[in-house]
Design a protein around this motif. Structure first.
Motif, PDB file in Angstrom:
ATOM      1  N   UNK A 175       0.450  -0.997  -0.397  1.00  0.00           N
ATOM      2  CA  UNK A 175       0.113  -0.479   0.602  1.00  0.00           C
ATOM      3  C   UNK A 175       0.763   1.342   0.263  1.00  0.00           C
ATOM      4  N   UNK A 176       0.886   2.132  -1.092  1.00  0.00           N
ATOM      5  CA  UNK A 176       1.392   3.642  -0.865  1.00  0.00           C
ATOM      6  C   UNK A 176       0.381   4.807  -0.295  1.00  0.00           C
ATOM      7  N   UNK A 177       1.676   5.787   0.222  1.00  0.00           N
ATOM      8  CA  UNK A 177      -0.040   6.755  -0.103  1.00  0.00           C
ATOM      9  C   UNK A 177       1.402   8.097   0.429  1.00  0.00           C
ATOM     10  N   UNK A 178       1.161   8.719  -0.285  1.00  0.00           N
ATOM     11  CA  UNK A 178       1.999   9.970  -0.494  1.00  0.00           C
ATOM     12  C   UNK A 178       1.628  11.907   0.266  1.00  0.00           C
ATOM     13  N   UNK A 179       2.811  12.573   0.386  1.00  0.00           N
ATOM     14  CA  UNK A 179       2.401  13.518   1.461  1.00  0.00           C
ATOM     15  C   UNK A 179       2.991  14.854   0.486  1.00  0.00           C
ATOM     16  N   UNK A 180       1.769  15.225  -0.404  1.00  0.00           N
ATOM     17  CA  UNK A 180       1.381  16.297  -1.384  1.00  0.00           C
ATOM     18  C   UNK A 180       0.865  18.155  -0.768  1.00  0.00           C
ATOM     19  N   UNK A 181       1.826  18.510  -1.430  1.00  0.00           N
ATOM     20  CA  UNK A 181       1.873  20.363  -1.340  1.00  0.00           C
ATOM     21  C   UNK A 181       0.505  20.758  -2.240  1.00  0.00           C
ATOM     22  N   UNK A 182      -0.047  20.990  -1.370  1.00  0.00           N
ATOM     23  CA  UNK A 182      -0.751  21.170  -1.545  1.00  0.00           C
ATOM     24  C   UNK A 182      -1.190  23.309  -2.532  1.00  0.00           C
ATOM     25  N   UNK A 183       0.065  23.882  -1.520  1.00  0.00           N
ATOM     26  CA  UNK A 183      -0.432  25.283  -1.515  1.00  0.00           C
ATOM     27  C   UNK A 183       0.607  25.653  -3.368  1.00  0.00           C
ATOM     28  N   UNK A 184       0.232  27.095  -3.730  1.00  0.00           N
ATOM     29  CA  UNK A 184       0.412  27.071  -4.914  1.00  0.00           C
ATOM     30  C   UNK A 184       1.939  28.124  -5.181  1.00  0.00           C
ATOM     31  N   UNK A 185       2.410  28.236  -5.572  1.00  0.00           N
ATOM     32  CA  UNK A 185       3.560  29.520  -5.370  1.00  0.00           C
ATOM     33  C   UNK A 185       4.641  29.999  -4.201  1.00  0.00           C
ATOM     34  N   UNK A 186       5.643  30.054  -4.071  1.00  0.00           N
ATOM     35  CA  UNK A 186       6.329  30.232  -2.777  1.00  0.00           C
ATOM     36  C   UNK A 186       7.782  29.148  -3.256  1.00  0.00           C
ATOM     37  N   UNK A 187       8.326  29.398  -2.897  1.00  0.00           N
ATOM     38  CA  UNK A 187       9.926  28.752  -2.540  1.00  0.00           C
ATOM     39  C   UNK A 187      10.228  27.759  -2.060  1.00  0.00           C
ATOM     40  N   UNK A 188      11.050  26.496  -2.177  1.00  0.00           N
ATOM     41  CA  UNK A 188      11.141  25.456  -2.073  1.00  0.00           C
ATOM     42  C   UNK A 188      10.705  25.228  -0.526  1.00  0.00           C
ATOM     43  N   UNK A 189      10.403  24.579  -0.104  1.00  0.00           N
ATOM     44  CA  UNK A 189       9.794  23.702   1.353  1.00  0.00           C
ATOM     45  C   UNK A 189       9.999  22.329   1.511  1.00  0.00           C
ATOM     46  N   UNK A 190      10.892  22.023   2.984  1.00  0.00           N
ATOM     47  CA  UNK A 190      11.522  20.898   3.375  1.00  0.00           C
ATOM     48  C   UNK A 190      10.492  21.104   4.716  1.00  0.00           C
ATOM     49  N   UNK A 191      10.398  19.250   3.903  1.00  0.00           N
ATOM     50  CA  UNK A 191       8.804  18.831   5.016  1.00  0.00           C
ATOM     51  C   UNK A 191       9.225  17.445   5.970  1.00  0.00           C
ATOM     52  N   UNK A 192       8.981  17.085   6.540  1.00  0.00           N
ATOM     53  CA  UNK A 192       8.528  15.477   6.767  1.00  0.00           C
ATOM     54  C   UNK A 192       7.061  14.868   6.964  1.00  0.00           C
ATOM     55  N   UNK A 193       7.603  13.857   7.507  1.00  0.00           N
ATOM     56  CA  UNK A 193       5.893  13.046   7.962  1.00  0.00           C
ATOM     57  C   UNK A 193       5.937  11.745   8.144  1.00  0.00           C
ATOM     58  N   UNK A 194       5.414  11.668   9.335  1.00  0.00           N
ATOM     59  CA  UNK A 194       5.094  10.714  10.216  1.00  0.00           C
ATOM     60  C   UNK A 194       3.836   9.504  10.390  1.00  0.00           C
ATOM     61  N   UNK A 195       3.801   8.910   9.012  1.00  0.00           N
ATOM     62  CA  UNK A 195       2.297   8.863   8.792  1.00  0.00           C
ATOM     63  C   UNK A 195       1.813   7.379  10.561  1.00  0.00           C
ATOM     64  N   UNK A 196       1.337   7.531  11.329  1.00  0.00           N
ATOM     65  CA  UNK A 196       0.751   6.820  12.086  1.00  0.00           C
ATOM     66  C   UNK A 196      -0.578   5.805  11.861  1.00  0.00           C
ATOM     67  N   UNK A 197      -0.731   4.337  11.866  1.00  0.00           N
ATOM     68  CA  UNK A 197      -1.829   4.186  11.625  1.00  0.00           C
ATOM     69  C   UNK A 197      -2.514   3.689  13.292  1.00  0.00           C
ATOM     70  N   UNK A 198      -3.465   3.970  13.581  1.00  0.00           N
ATOM     71  CA  UNK A 198      -4.501   3.524  14.329  1.00  0.00           C
ATOM     72  C   UNK A 198      -5.216   2.881  14.798  1.00  0.00           C
ATOM     73  N   UNK A 199      -4.751   2.229  15.888  1.00  0.00           N
ATOM     74  CA  UNK A 199      -5.671   1.148  16.304  1.00  0.00           C
ATOM     75  C   UNK A 199      -6.350   1.221  16.817  1.00  0.00           C
ATOM     76  N   UNK A 200      -7.772   0.041  16.008  1.00  0.00           N
ATOM     77  CA  UNK A 200      -8.649   0.509  16.089  1.00  0.00           C
ATOM     78  C   UNK A 200      -9.232   0.122  17.397  1.00  0.00           C
ATOM     79  N   UNK A 201      -9.053  -0.519  18.241  1.00  0.00           N
ATOM     80  CA  UNK A 201      -9.668  -1.376  19.601  1.00  0.00           C
ATOM     81  C   UNK A 201      -9.066  -0.765  20.242  1.00  0.00           C
ATOM     82  N   UNK A 202      -7.048  -0.270  20.890  1.00  0.00           N
ATOM     83  CA  UNK A 202      -6.842   0.444  21.838  1.00  0.00           C
ATOM     84  C   UNK A 202      -6.844   2.012  21.803  1.00  0.00           C
TER      85      UNK A 202
END
Length: 363
Positions: free
Chosen positions: A72-99
């Motif tokens: 399964x693949x997911x991406x972080x997408x920059x939606x803003x228009x214009x501006x300079x280069x942006x440095x960012x990171x994304x930590x995707x965490x899956x939620x345990x539906x039980x706990x």
């Protein structure tokens, strides 16, 4: 033309990270109805702001099925228009539906990525085995919840350079203070009578600087009142210079004593330094006499050095006398004749050493 060098003060500046962080909960319900639409179809979150930019999570549930991969693949997408280069990171965490707890699904995606609105707008933030992603406790009741922590790295905060605080400490001045103590005579507890001239001093200072004075004054230190000592073998000017050196470790106007005209004063000081065992003054006098050696005075200086155990000066005199064509001029002086008459053994020793020096130079 003289160049003036200006010493700039030490300065300091600080640099600290400047980050913005936000968390977006992407809750997908009816997951089974949203997948299976084709490898080019995706599930996208709503836009959410972090660090002054808008972002979205884009999930491709079927893209790797087309490639026959269990991922399964997911991406972080920059939606803003214009501006300079942006440095960012994304930590995707899956939620345990039980706990209700969450855990990172793909820890390597925490690395900072570079976004560019004109080129790179997406970076991978999740790559996980389908068999794990689509199984309890993450997928339960056809619902899966993704907790996305986005960190935006701004330009670091750098402070303005500012001078480093410092406190200037003046140079040591204890010798200056001791010189003033000698001059003022305050607290003096011993006086010396030198050829009718009186000099006031302090027993403790003299004992500290001269082993001979220490022995001489040891018993007097226990007595109260000012003690009087007669010095019968020294000129007042020499004794005064000796006291000044003992108090200040400095011979006032040393350059004034240099030169052949002042050699006699330095010789007397050498004798005084030897008598009272003031080693540094003795060495200083030897240095001055060595710098002013001449055919006219070298024999006299050699005799003085031998008489007062000045081996360094003695060797310097012999070395000087071994210079080419030097002995003819030396032998014509009265000092040489006196040395020949009064200390023949010293002259014989000097001749022997000179012979060895010349032999070494020839080899």
């Amino acid at each position: 033309m003289k160049r003036h060098h200006t010493v700039s003060p030490k300065t300091v500046s600080t640099c600290i990270p400047n980050i913005s962080q936000g968390t977006h909960i992407f809750d997908i319900r009816g997951y089974s109805d949203l997948k299976g639409m084709g490898h080019e179809e995706f599930i996208k979150s709503g836009d959410f702001p972090v660090g002054g930019f808008d972002w979205a999570i884009v999930l491709y549930p079927d893209v790797n099925t087309f490639l026959d991969l269990d991922e399964i693949t997911a991406f972080l997408e920059l939606r803003s228009e214009g501006g300079d280069k942006v440095r960012a990171s994304c930590d995707v965490r899956l939620v345990d539906q039980i706990t209700g707890n969450s855990s990172s699904a793909h820890p390597t995606t925490k690395n900072v990525k570079l976004f560019n609105v004109d080129e790179v707008r997406r970076v991978n933030c999740l790559m996980m085995k389908r068999s794990e992603f689509e199984a309890p406790p993450y997928l339960l009741d056809d619902r899966i919840t993704m907790e996305c922590v986005v960190t935006v790295m701004h330009e670091p905060r750098v402070s303005r350079a500012r001078p480093i605080p410092r406190i200037n400490v003046p140079p040591p001045n204890i010798t200056e203070q001791l010189g003033k103590l000698l001059e003022s005579k305050e607290g003096a507890d011993v006086t010396f009578d030198v050829a009718g001239e009186t000099f006031a001093a302090h027993k403790l200072v003299l004992a500290m600087r001269s082993p001979v004075f220490k022995v001489e004054l040891c018993g007097l230190m226990m007595e109260s009142g000012t003690q009087h000592i007669a010095v019968t073998d020294m000129q007042p000017a020499v004794f005064k210079a000796l006291l000044q050196f003992i108090y200040t470790d400095w011979l006032p106007g040393t350059h004034c004593f240099e030169g052949e005209d002042n050699g006699e004063m330095i010789r007397h000081l050498l004798v005084a330094a030897n008598k009272y065992d003031v080693d540094r003054l003795k060495l200083l006098c030897q240095s001055i006499l060595c710098k002013n050696l001449h055919a006219r005075n070298v024999a006299t200086t050699l005799a003085l050095a031998d008489q007062h155990n000045c081996d360094i000066l003695k060797d310097a005199c012999i070395e000087f006398m071994s210079f080419p064509n030097m002995m003819n001029d030396v032998a014509a002086t009265q000092g040489y004749k006196d040395l020949q008459r009064m200390a023949p053994s010293v002259l014989a020793e000097a001749m022997e050493k000179m012979s060895k020096i010349k032999k070494m130079k020839r080899n």
